[in-house]
Design a protein around this motif. Structure first.
Motif, mmCIF file in Angstrom:
data_model
loop_
_atom_site.group_PDB
_atom_site.id
_atom_site.type_symbol
_atom_site.label_atom_id
_atom_site.label_comp_id
_atom_site.label_asym_id
_atom_site.label_seq_id
_atom_site.Cartn_x
_atom_site.Cartn_y
_atom_site.Cartn_z
ATOM 1 N N SER A 1 0.938 -1.035 0.050
ATOM 2 C CA SER A 1 -0.107 -0.018 0.033
ATOM 3 C C SER A 1 0.979 1.239 -0.005
ATOM 4 O O SER A 1 1.955 1.129 0.505
ATOM 5 C CB SER A 1 -1.000 0.028 1.302
ATOM 6 N N PHE A 2 0.291 2.233 -0.501
ATOM 7 C CA PHE A 2 1.176 3.575 -0.708
ATOM 8 C C PHE A 2 -0.189 4.656 -0.626
ATOM 9 O O PHE A 2 -0.971 4.615 -1.267
ATOM 10 C CB PHE A 2 1.984 3.776 -1.724
ATOM 11 N N PRO A 3 0.308 5.970 -0.333
ATOM 12 C CA PRO A 3 -0.763 7.021 -0.266
ATOM 13 C C PRO A 3 -0.155 7.879 -1.363
ATOM 14 O O PRO A 3 0.865 7.920 -1.989
ATOM 15 C CB PRO A 3 -0.296 7.775 1.071
ATOM 16 N N THR A 4 -1.405 8.679 -1.921
ATOM 17 C CA THR A 4 -1.322 9.605 -2.856
ATOM 18 C C THR A 4 -2.383 10.229 -2.735
ATOM 19 O O THR A 4 -3.482 10.391 -2.002
ATOM 20 C CB THR A 4 -1.304 8.829 -4.278
ATOM 21 N N ARG A 5 -2.125 11.639 -3.236
ATOM 22 C CA ARG A 5 -3.290 12.729 -3.123
ATOM 23 C C ARG A 5 -4.376 12.286 -4.029
ATOM 24 O O ARG A 5 -4.262 11.764 -5.055
ATOM 25 C CB ARG A 5 -2.615 14.005 -3.818
ATOM 26 N N ASP A 31 -3.869 -5.491 -10.061
ATOM 27 C CA ASP A 31 -5.211 -4.474 -9.847
ATOM 28 C C ASP A 31 -4.954 -3.629 -8.608
ATOM 29 O O ASP A 31 -4.391 -4.229 -7.816
ATOM 30 C CB ASP A 31 -6.494 -5.091 -9.599
ATOM 31 N N ALA A 32 -5.290 -2.256 -8.733
ATOM 32 C CA ALA A 32 -5.261 -1.392 -7.539
ATOM 33 C C ALA A 32 -6.616 -1.345 -6.821
ATOM 34 O O ALA A 32 -7.318 -1.371 -7.577
ATOM 35 C CB ALA A 32 -4.684 -0.088 -7.912
ATOM 36 N N GLU A 33 -6.474 -1.182 -5.619
ATOM 37 C CA GLU A 33 -7.830 -0.905 -4.954
ATOM 38 C C GLU A 33 -7.571 0.230 -3.981
ATOM 39 O O GLU A 33 -6.277 0.276 -3.166
ATOM 40 C CB GLU A 33 -8.407 -2.112 -4.286
ATOM 41 N N PHE A 34 -8.725 1.023 -3.674
ATOM 42 C CA PHE A 34 -8.735 2.144 -2.411
ATOM 43 C C PHE A 34 -8.753 1.611 -1.152
ATOM 44 O O PHE A 34 -9.563 0.587 -1.161
ATOM 45 C CB PHE A 34 -9.433 3.059 -2.639
ATOM 46 N N VAL A 35 -7.912 1.918 -0.126
ATOM 47 C CA VAL A 35 -8.105 1.309 1.155
ATOM 48 C C VAL A 35 -8.391 2.479 2.176
ATOM 49 O O VAL A 35 -7.720 3.353 2.232
ATOM 50 C CB VAL A 35 -6.587 0.646 1.562
ATOM 51 N N TRP A 61 -5.131 5.872 0.670
ATOM 52 C CA TRP A 61 -4.226 4.818 0.355
ATOM 53 C C TRP A 61 -4.666 3.676 -0.683
ATOM 54 O O TRP A 61 -6.004 3.641 -1.100
ATOM 55 C CB TRP A 61 -4.217 4.034 1.609
ATOM 56 N N ILE A 62 -3.680 3.643 -1.573
ATOM 57 C CA ILE A 62 -3.881 2.489 -2.674
ATOM 58 C C ILE A 62 -3.179 1.168 -2.490
ATOM 59 O O ILE A 62 -2.016 1.344 -2.013
ATOM 60 C CB ILE A 62 -3.453 3.122 -4.137
ATOM 61 N N ARG A 63 -3.817 0.027 -2.586
ATOM 62 C CA ARG A 63 -2.990 -1.208 -2.419
ATOM 63 C C ARG A 63 -2.964 -1.736 -3.740
ATOM 64 O O ARG A 63 -4.057 -1.652 -4.520
ATOM 65 C CB ARG A 63 -3.773 -2.126 -1.466
ATOM 66 N N ILE A 64 -1.822 -2.486 -3.981
ATOM 67 C CA ILE A 64 -1.806 -3.255 -5.355
ATOM 68 C C ILE A 64 -1.870 -4.715 -4.927
ATOM 69 O O ILE A 64 -1.467 -5.226 -3.905
ATOM 70 C CB ILE A 64 -0.526 -3.228 -5.779
ATOM 71 N N ILE A 65 -2.821 -5.411 -5.717
ATOM 72 C CA ILE A 65 -3.227 -6.701 -5.725
ATOM 73 C C ILE A 65 -2.477 -7.556 -6.909
ATOM 74 O O ILE A 65 -3.005 -7.603 -7.877
ATOM 75 C CB ILE A 65 -4.472 -7.097 -5.461
ATOM 76 N N PRO A 66 -1.232 -7.945 -6.599
ATOM 77 C CA PRO A 66 -0.593 -8.548 -7.717
ATOM 78 C C PRO A 66 -1.057 -9.870 -8.357
ATOM 79 O O PRO A 66 -1.338 -10.851 -7.527
ATOM 80 C CB PRO A 66 0.954 -8.664 -7.176
ATOM 81 N N SER A 67 -1.031 -9.811 -9.739
ATOM 82 C CA SER A 67 -1.491 -11.258 -10.300
ATOM 83 C C SER A 67 -0.063 -11.653 -10.860
ATOM 84 O O SER A 67 -0.017 -13.015 -11.115
ATOM 85 C CB SER A 67 -2.493 -11.113 -11.516
ATOM 86 N N THR A 68 1.127 -10.752 -11.222
ATOM 87 C CA THR A 68 2.234 -11.432 -11.626
ATOM 88 C C THR A 68 3.346 -10.529 -10.821
ATOM 89 O O THR A 68 3.186 -9.511 -10.767
ATOM 90 C CB THR A 68 2.092 -10.946 -13.014
#
Length: 101
Positions: free
Chosen positions: A1-5, A41-45, A83-90
């Protein structure tokens, strides 16, 4: 996860299409290069903007982030970030130090 505006192009682009890739690398000389690529895929947390509402999945991440980048134990909330989280498939990685070291 990482933050962004929330006002960033990244936030807007992910709302339109959550498919992302992230690349993290290190090393200066060719024989030192190493890194990892995540595709997924990215998702908001949590709430957006983040105002500090209890979010168990973010508590340890926010504490580490605040310590590393701000020098405090508690995350300050400016009501502009999410916050955005990456759910990796690869996941791909490389480490040229193993080849040339």
């Amino acid at each position: 996860s990482f933050p962004t505006r929330r006002s960033s192009d990244l936030w807007t682009d992910i709302k339109r299409n959550p498919r992302v890739s992230v690349l993290v690398d290190a090393g200066d000389e060719y024989v030192e290069l190493r890194g990892a690529e995540l595709i997924g895929d990215a998702e908001f947390v949590g709430e957006a903007p983040r105002v500090g509402k209890s979010e168990p999945t973010l508590q340890p991440i926010e504490m580490l982030f605040a310590r590393k980048y701000i020098g405090v134990d508690d995350m300050p909330y400016d009501e502009r970030h999410g916050w955005i989280r990456i759910i990796p498939s690869t996941i791909r990685s490389w480490d040229f130090r193993k080849i040339y070291g």
